[in-house]
Write a protein that holds these residues in place. Structure first.
Motif, short mmCIF file in Angstrom:
data_model
loop_
_atom_site.label_atom_id
_atom_site.label_comp_id
_atom_site.label_asym_id
_atom_site.label_seq_id
_atom_site.Cartn_x
_atom_site.Cartn_y
_atom_site.Cartn_z
N UNK A 58 -14.37 -20.69 -25.27
CA UNK A 58 -14.41 -19.72 -26.36
C UNK A 58 -15.06 -18.42 -25.90
N UNK A 59 -16.16 -18.52 -25.14
CA UNK A 59 -16.82 -17.31 -24.64
C UNK A 59 -15.92 -16.55 -23.67
N UNK A 60 -15.28 -17.28 -22.76
CA UNK A 60 -14.39 -16.62 -21.79
C UNK A 60 -13.23 -15.93 -22.50
N UNK A 61 -12.70 -16.56 -23.53
CA UNK A 61 -11.61 -15.95 -24.31
C UNK A 61 -12.12 -14.74 -25.10
N UNK A 62 -13.24 -14.92 -25.81
CA UNK A 62 -13.79 -13.84 -26.64
C UNK A 62 -14.19 -12.62 -25.82
N UNK A 63 -14.66 -12.85 -24.59
CA UNK A 63 -15.08 -11.74 -23.74
C UNK A 63 -13.93 -11.15 -22.92
N UNK A 64 -12.72 -11.68 -23.12
CA UNK A 64 -11.55 -11.08 -22.50
C UNK A 64 -11.26 -11.50 -21.07
N UNK A 65 -11.80 -12.64 -20.62
CA UNK A 65 -11.54 -13.11 -19.26
C UNK A 65 -10.27 -13.95 -19.16
N UNK A 66 -9.91 -14.64 -20.26
CA UNK A 66 -8.73 -15.48 -20.26
C UNK A 66 -7.93 -15.26 -21.54
N UNK A 67 -6.67 -15.63 -21.47
CA UNK A 67 -5.79 -15.57 -22.64
C UNK A 67 -4.97 -16.86 -22.66
N UNK A 94 -0.50 -20.99 -23.09
CA UNK A 94 -0.13 -20.51 -21.76
C UNK A 94 -1.34 -19.84 -21.12
N UNK A 95 -2.32 -20.62 -20.66
CA UNK A 95 -3.55 -20.04 -20.13
C UNK A 95 -3.30 -19.12 -18.94
N UNK A 96 -3.99 -18.00 -18.94
CA UNK A 96 -3.87 -17.04 -17.84
C UNK A 96 -5.15 -16.22 -17.75
N UNK A 97 -5.40 -15.72 -16.56
CA UNK A 97 -6.51 -14.79 -16.37
C UNK A 97 -6.08 -13.41 -16.82
N UNK A 98 -6.99 -12.68 -17.38
CA UNK A 98 -6.74 -11.28 -17.68
C UNK A 98 -7.18 -10.47 -16.46
N UNK A 99 -6.94 -9.18 -16.51
CA UNK A 99 -7.42 -8.30 -15.44
C UNK A 99 -8.94 -8.44 -15.30
N UNK A 100 -9.62 -8.50 -16.43
CA UNK A 100 -11.08 -8.64 -16.41
C UNK A 100 -11.49 -9.97 -15.76
N UNK A 101 -10.74 -11.04 -16.02
CA UNK A 101 -11.02 -12.34 -15.39
C UNK A 101 -10.81 -12.29 -13.89
N UNK A 102 -9.76 -11.61 -13.46
CA UNK A 102 -9.50 -11.45 -12.02
C UNK A 102 -10.62 -10.64 -11.36
N UNK A 103 -11.06 -9.62 -12.06
CA UNK A 103 -12.16 -8.78 -11.55
C UNK A 103 -13.44 -9.60 -11.41
#
Length: 126
Positions: A58-67, A94-103
């Motif tokens: 939930x934190x990773x999703x809420x902070x924009x690291x995953x979608x 469909x879990x994926x990293x966002x640009x922020x997660x990749x960073x």
């Protein structure tokens, strides 16, 4: 007393950071597959409780690291809930990293390399 509290906070944060890093790396590796392997995307796989796993997601999703996933909070159990009550439900689409997660992964890898190099230099000097 404050130093003990700070040390405990640092240990907890390091542990949480390591677990989040492992979750993000798992999601990143799955991007090469045709289908996301949900069988291994479990709290047990990451050596976490079900509640902590759901909260970290939930934190990773809420902070924009995953979608591509949602964590539904069912609230506190009440007298009508049975022993199998689950506080959280994880809905995976469909879990994926966002640009922020990749960073985050890139920066964390660079910091790890820097830390290992600094430690090696310290060991050689001493």
């Amino acid at each position: 007393m404050k130093n003990i509290e700070e040390a405990a906070d640092n240990v907890f944060m390091k542990s949480a950071w390591v677990k989040m890093n492992k979750i993000l790396k798992y999601i990143d590796k799955q991007q090469d597959n045709d289908v996301f392997d949900v069988k291994e995307f479990t709290a047990k796989h990451f050596e976490l409780s079900e509640n902590r796993f759901a909260r970290l997601l939930a934190m990773l999703k809420d902070d924009g690291y995953i979608s591509g996933l949602d964590v539904v909070v069912h609230g506190e159990p009440d007298d009508f809930n049975g022993d199998d009550y689950q506080r959280f439900t994880i809905k995976i689409t469909n879990p994926a990293l966002t640009i922020q997660g990749m960073r985050f992964l890139a920066e964390n890898a660079a910091l790890s390399r820097f830390y290992r190099a600094a430690k090696s230099i310290k060991d050689i000097v001493m």
